[in-house]
Design a protein around this motif. Structure first.
Motif, PDB file in Angstrom:
ATOM      1  N   ALA A 114       0.786  -1.234   0.000  1.00 55.73           N
ATOM      2  CA  ALA A 114       0.000   0.000   0.000  1.00 55.73           C
ATOM      3  C   ALA A 114       0.816   1.281   0.000  1.00 55.73           C
ATOM      4  CB  ALA A 114      -0.981  -0.005   1.168  1.00 55.73           C
ATOM      5  N   GLY A 115       1.925   1.291  -0.725  1.00 54.65           N
ATOM      6  CA  GLY A 115       2.660   2.540  -0.892  1.00 54.65           C
ATOM      7  C   GLY A 115       1.808   3.617  -1.534  1.00 54.65           C
ATOM      8  N   ASP A 116       0.898   3.208  -2.417  1.00 57.95           N
ATOM      9  CA  ASP A 116       0.008   4.180  -3.047  1.00 57.95           C
ATOM     10  C   ASP A 116      -0.958   4.786  -2.033  1.00 57.95           C
ATOM     11  OD1 ASP A 116      -1.041   1.548  -2.941  1.00 57.95           O
ATOM     12  OD2 ASP A 116      -2.593   2.045  -4.408  1.00 57.95           O
ATOM     13  N   VAL A 117      -1.377   3.986  -1.047  1.00 57.82           N
ATOM     14  CA  VAL A 117      -2.245   4.497   0.017  1.00 57.82           C
ATOM     15  C   VAL A 117      -1.500   5.538   0.847  1.00 57.82           C
ATOM     16  CG1 VAL A 117      -3.544   3.885   2.107  1.00 57.82           C
ATOM     17  CG2 VAL A 117      -3.588   2.374   0.109  1.00 57.82           C
ATOM     18  N   ALA A 118      -0.247   5.257   1.183  1.00 60.68           N
ATOM     19  CA  ALA A 118       0.552   6.174   1.998  1.00 60.68           C
ATOM     20  C   ALA A 118       0.781   7.500   1.281  1.00 60.68           C
ATOM     21  CB  ALA A 118       1.898   5.527   2.348  1.00 60.68           C
ATOM     22  N   SER A 119       1.138   7.455   0.005  1.00 56.53           N
ATOM     23  CA  SER A 119       1.411   8.695  -0.721  1.00 56.53           C
ATOM     24  C   SER A 119       0.148   9.521  -0.895  1.00 56.53           C
ATOM     25  CB  SER A 119       2.058   8.399  -2.078  1.00 56.53           C
ATOM     26  OG  SER A 119       1.157   7.757  -2.963  1.00 56.53           O
ATOM     27  N   SER A 120      -0.966   8.859  -1.175  1.00 56.78           N
ATOM     28  CA  SER A 120      -2.233   9.561  -1.333  1.00 56.78           C
ATOM     29  C   SER A 120      -2.683  10.189  -0.018  1.00 56.78           C
ATOM     30  CB  SER A 120      -3.300   8.606  -1.852  1.00 56.78           C
ATOM     31  OG  SER A 120      -4.547   9.251  -1.977  1.00 56.78           O
ATOM     32  N   LEU A 121      -2.547   9.442   1.084  1.00 58.05           N
ATOM     33  CA  LEU A 121      -2.915   9.961   2.395  1.00 58.05           C
ATOM     34  C   LEU A 121      -2.068  11.180   2.752  1.00 58.05           C
ATOM     35  CD1 LEU A 121      -4.410   9.770   5.085  1.00 58.05           C
ATOM     36  CD2 LEU A 121      -2.795   8.003   5.798  1.00 58.05           C
ATOM     37  N   ALA A 122      -0.779  11.130   2.447  1.00 61.33           N
ATOM     38  CA  ALA A 122       0.110  12.245   2.752  1.00 61.33           C
ATOM     39  C   ALA A 122      -0.284  13.495   1.962  1.00 61.33           C
ATOM     40  CB  ALA A 122       1.559  11.861   2.445  1.00 61.33           C
ATOM     41  N   VAL A 123      -0.502  13.333   0.673  1.00 58.17           N
ATOM     42  CA  VAL A 123      -0.845  14.481  -0.178  1.00 58.17           C
ATOM     43  C   VAL A 123      -2.181  15.084   0.240  1.00 58.17           C
ATOM     44  CG1 VAL A 123      -1.567  15.120  -2.512  1.00 58.17           C
ATOM     45  CG2 VAL A 123       0.552  13.852  -2.169  1.00 58.17           C
ATOM     46  N   GLU A 124      -3.191  14.238   0.425  1.00 59.69           N
ATOM     47  CA  GLU A 124      -4.521  14.751   0.753  1.00 59.69           C
ATOM     48  C   GLU A 124      -4.548  15.404   2.135  1.00 59.69           C
ATOM     49  OE1 GLU A 124      -7.023  15.200  -1.304  1.00 59.69           O
ATOM     50  OE2 GLU A 124      -5.586  14.442  -2.784  1.00 59.69           O
ATOM     51  N   SER A 125      -3.790  14.877   3.074  1.00 61.28           N
ATOM     52  CA  SER A 125      -3.740  15.472   4.410  1.00 61.28           C
ATOM     53  C   SER A 125      -3.060  16.837   4.372  1.00 61.28           C
ATOM     54  CB  SER A 125      -3.004  14.545   5.379  1.00 61.28           C
ATOM     55  OG  SER A 125      -3.676  13.321   5.516  1.00 61.28           O
ATOM     56  N   MET A 126      -1.948  16.941   3.646  1.00 61.40           N
ATOM     57  CA  MET A 126      -1.258  18.224   3.514  1.00 61.40           C
ATOM     58  C   MET A 126      -2.148  19.245   2.801  1.00 61.40           C
ATOM     59  SD  MET A 126       1.779  18.122   4.934  1.00 61.40           S
ATOM     60  CE  MET A 126       2.623  19.514   4.164  1.00 61.40           C
ATOM     61  N   ARG A 127      -2.808  18.798   1.756  1.00 60.16           N
ATOM     62  CA  ARG A 127      -3.683  19.689   0.998  1.00 60.16           C
ATOM     63  C   ARG A 127      -4.831  20.206   1.867  1.00 60.16           C
ATOM     64  NH1 ARG A 127      -8.330  19.221  -2.134  1.00 60.16           N
ATOM     65  NH2 ARG A 127      -8.410  20.606  -3.945  1.00 60.16           N
ATOM     66  N   ALA A 128      -5.459  19.319   2.618  1.00 62.67           N
ATOM     67  CA  ALA A 128      -6.581  19.720   3.473  1.00 62.67           C
ATOM     68  C   ALA A 128      -6.138  20.737   4.518  1.00 62.67           C
ATOM     69  CB  ALA A 128      -7.185  18.492   4.146  1.00 62.67           C
ATOM     70  N   SER A 129      -4.973  20.525   5.116  1.00 66.83           N
ATOM     71  CA  SER A 129      -4.466  21.469   6.111  1.00 66.83           C
ATOM     72  C   SER A 129      -4.132  22.813   5.470  1.00 66.83           C
ATOM     73  CB  SER A 129      -3.225  20.888   6.796  1.00 66.83           C
ATOM     74  OG  SER A 129      -2.700  21.794   7.744  1.00 66.83           O
ATOM     75  N   PHE A 130      -3.549  22.782   4.295  1.00 65.24           N
ATOM     76  CA  PHE A 130      -3.168  24.012   3.599  1.00 65.24           C
ATOM     77  C   PHE A 130      -4.398  24.831   3.216  1.00 65.24           C
ATOM     78  CE2 PHE A 130      -1.871  26.146  -0.459  1.00 65.24           C
ATOM     79  CZ  PHE A 130      -0.907  26.985   0.080  1.00 65.24           C
ATOM     80  N   LEU A 131      -5.458  24.167   2.804  1.00 71.15           N
ATOM     81  CA  LEU A 131      -6.670  24.872   2.387  1.00 71.15           C
ATOM     82  C   LEU A 131      -7.453  25.443   3.570  1.00 71.15           C
ATOM     83  CD1 LEU A 131      -7.923  22.610  -0.553  1.00 71.15           C
ATOM     84  CD2 LEU A 131      -6.681  24.784  -0.677  1.00 71.15           C
ATOM     85  N   LYS A 132      -7.046  25.112   4.786  1.00 68.08           N
ATOM     86  CA  LYS A 132      -7.617  25.764   5.966  1.00 68.08           C
ATOM     87  C   LYS A 132      -6.965  27.123   6.215  1.00 68.08           C
ATOM     88  CE  LYS A 132      -8.927  21.471   8.309  1.00 68.08           C
ATOM     89  NZ  LYS A 132      -8.673  20.576   9.473  1.00 68.08           N
ATOM     90  N   ASN A 133      -6.035  27.492   5.316  1.00 66.70           N
ATOM     91  CA  ASN A 133      -5.446  28.833   5.295  1.00 66.70           C
ATOM     92  C   ASN A 133      -4.669  29.187   6.558  1.00 66.70           C
ATOM     93  OD1 ASN A 133      -6.892  29.277   2.759  1.00 66.70           O
ATOM     94  ND2 ASN A 133      -8.695  29.426   4.059  1.00 66.70           N
ATOM     95  N   PRO A 134      -3.616  28.412   6.850  1.00 69.17           N
ATOM     96  CA  PRO A 134      -2.792  28.752   8.009  1.00 69.17           C
ATOM     97  C   PRO A 134      -2.114  30.105   7.819  1.00 69.17           C
ATOM     98  CG  PRO A 134      -1.670  27.157   6.606  1.00 69.17           C
ATOM     99  CD  PRO A 134      -3.062  27.284   6.071  1.00 69.17           C
ATOM    100  N   SER A 135      -1.802  30.754   8.932  1.00 66.64           N
ATOM    101  CA  SER A 135      -1.100  32.034   8.885  1.00 66.64           C
ATOM    102  C   SER A 135       0.376  31.771   8.628  1.00 66.64           C
ATOM    103  CB  SER A 135      -1.284  32.769  10.217  1.00 66.64           C
ATOM    104  OG  SER A 135      -0.543  33.962  10.235  1.00 66.64           O
ATOM    105  N   LEU A 136       0.853  32.194   7.465  1.00 64.76           N
ATOM    106  CA  LEU A 136       2.241  31.941   7.048  1.00 64.76           C
ATOM    107  C   LEU A 136       2.917  33.276   6.733  1.00 64.76           C
ATOM    108  CD1 LEU A 136       1.506  28.908   4.683  1.00 64.76           C
ATOM    109  CD2 LEU A 136       2.257  28.819   7.076  1.00 64.76           C
ATOM    110  N   ASN A 137       3.127  34.058   7.768  1.00 61.00           N
ATOM    111  CA  ASN A 137       3.603  35.434   7.588  1.00 61.00           C
ATOM    112  C   ASN A 137       5.109  35.582   7.727  1.00 61.00           C
ATOM    113  OD1 ASN A 137       0.936  36.502   7.275  1.00 61.00           O
ATOM    114  ND2 ASN A 137       0.676  36.292   9.491  1.00 61.00           N
ATOM    115  N   ASN A 138       5.790  34.555   8.208  1.00 63.15           N
ATOM    116  CA  ASN A 138       7.238  34.651   8.396  1.00 63.15           C
ATOM    117  C   ASN A 138       7.830  33.246   8.461  1.00 63.15           C
ATOM    118  OD1 ASN A 138       6.843  33.741  11.168  1.00 63.15           O
ATOM    119  ND2 ASN A 138       6.174  35.840  11.609  1.00 63.15           N
ATOM    120  N   ASP A 139       9.148  33.180   8.590  1.00 61.00           N
ATOM    121  CA  ASP A 139       9.833  31.883   8.616  1.00 61.00           C
ATOM    122  C   ASP A 139       9.342  31.010   9.770  1.00 61.00           C
ATOM    123  OD1 ASP A 139      11.279  32.895   6.516  1.00 61.00           O
ATOM    124  OD2 ASP A 139      13.183  33.034   7.593  1.00 61.00           O
ATOM    125  N   GLU A 140       9.114  31.620  10.931  1.00 57.46           N
ATOM    126  CA  GLU A 140       8.686  30.852  12.095  1.00 57.46           C
ATOM    127  C   GLU A 140       7.311  30.223  11.865  1.00 57.46           C
ATOM    128  OE1 GLU A 140       9.918  33.947  12.202  1.00 57.46           O
ATOM    129  OE2 GLU A 140      11.892  33.437  13.040  1.00 57.46           O
TER     130      GLU A 140
END
Length: 247
Positions: free
Chosen positions: A43-69
């Protein structure tokens, strides 16, 4: 800015274990990710898909990314959550035991550009020349650093694909994160189905072609197929030059 992504199963594998995404959020931040699943029939395909979709979902929640920290904090927290999710699923499901994935990504905010990496997928930037932005987390890189293997023999080394770091394999993960200079003309992220078989000089020549972004992306895929297509091949190309580069 223009971007285009493409994945190909190759000529040998029966399953494409690569996953990718490229997207903006409503803050107009941009993220592109390539993940190359590992585990063969586990299930390497399951792992890669889970990783991408999880990162995408978190990113689309619009985190505050105003500086390096902010960027460091969000990437570390989110990637560790992804690692925990894959590790937990693999340990609770016998058919998925041992699954994992590499991850390479680009994050572009209004102020800065960043690269993050786990495993041996890669990011490149075109400045005056083509520069590799990431360090492979594999046994071959360790052998090169120690001087036990020369760069002349590295390309065909039998252990070049043995990973020393990956998402989901262990209960903790190391992620490399770096801010990069913004004066690049192009960025490329790819699985080792490209860089593991196609020489960097050839990649460089393709990126310099006077062709649209979709054509150059297809030519990168085709160059790996011409070398035997021994692995899945995934490419995302990002071009911030002016003009119509979408053809």
């Amino acid at each position: 800015m223009h971007f285009y992504g493409m994945s190909d199963i190759g000529l040998v594998r029966s399953v494409n274990q690569d996953s990718f995404c490229a997207t903006f959020n409503i803050n107009n931040d941009f993220m592109a990710i390539v993940c190359d699943g590992i585990g063969g029939g586990k299930a390497g395909d399951v792992a890669s898909s889970l990783a991408v979709e999880s990162m995408r979902a978190s990113f689309l929640k619009n985190p505050s990314l105003n500086n390096d920290e902010d960027v460091q904090r969000w990437l570390h927290e989110t990637i560790n959550e992804v690692n925990d999710a894959i590790f937990t699923q693999s340990t609770s499901n016998r058919s998925q035991h041992g699954m994992g994935t590499t991850m390479v990504g680009i994050l572009i905010t209004s102020l800065n550009s960043y690269v993050f990496n786990i495993g041996d997928s890669r990011a490149y930037a075109m400045y005056d020349d083509l520069i590799c932005l990431t360090e492979d987390h594999n046994l071959l890189s360790d052998l090169l650093r120690s001087g036990e293997v020369s760069r002349e023999t590295a390309h065909n080394h039998p252990q070049r694909h043995v990973l020393t770091n990956a998402l989901g394999i262990w209960d903790n993960v190391r992620v490399d994160i770096a801010r990069i200079n913004n004066d690049y003309s192009q960025l490329l992220i790819c699985s080792d189905g490209l860089h593991g078989y196609v020489k960097e000089g050839v990649i460089h020549e393709i990126l310099l072609m006077n062709e649209g972004i979709k054509v150059r992306t297809r030519k990168l895929i085709d160059s790996a197929l011409a070398e035997g297509g021994l692995d899945n091949i995934t490419v995302i190309l990002i071009d911030q030059r002016e003009g119509d580069l979408n053809g």
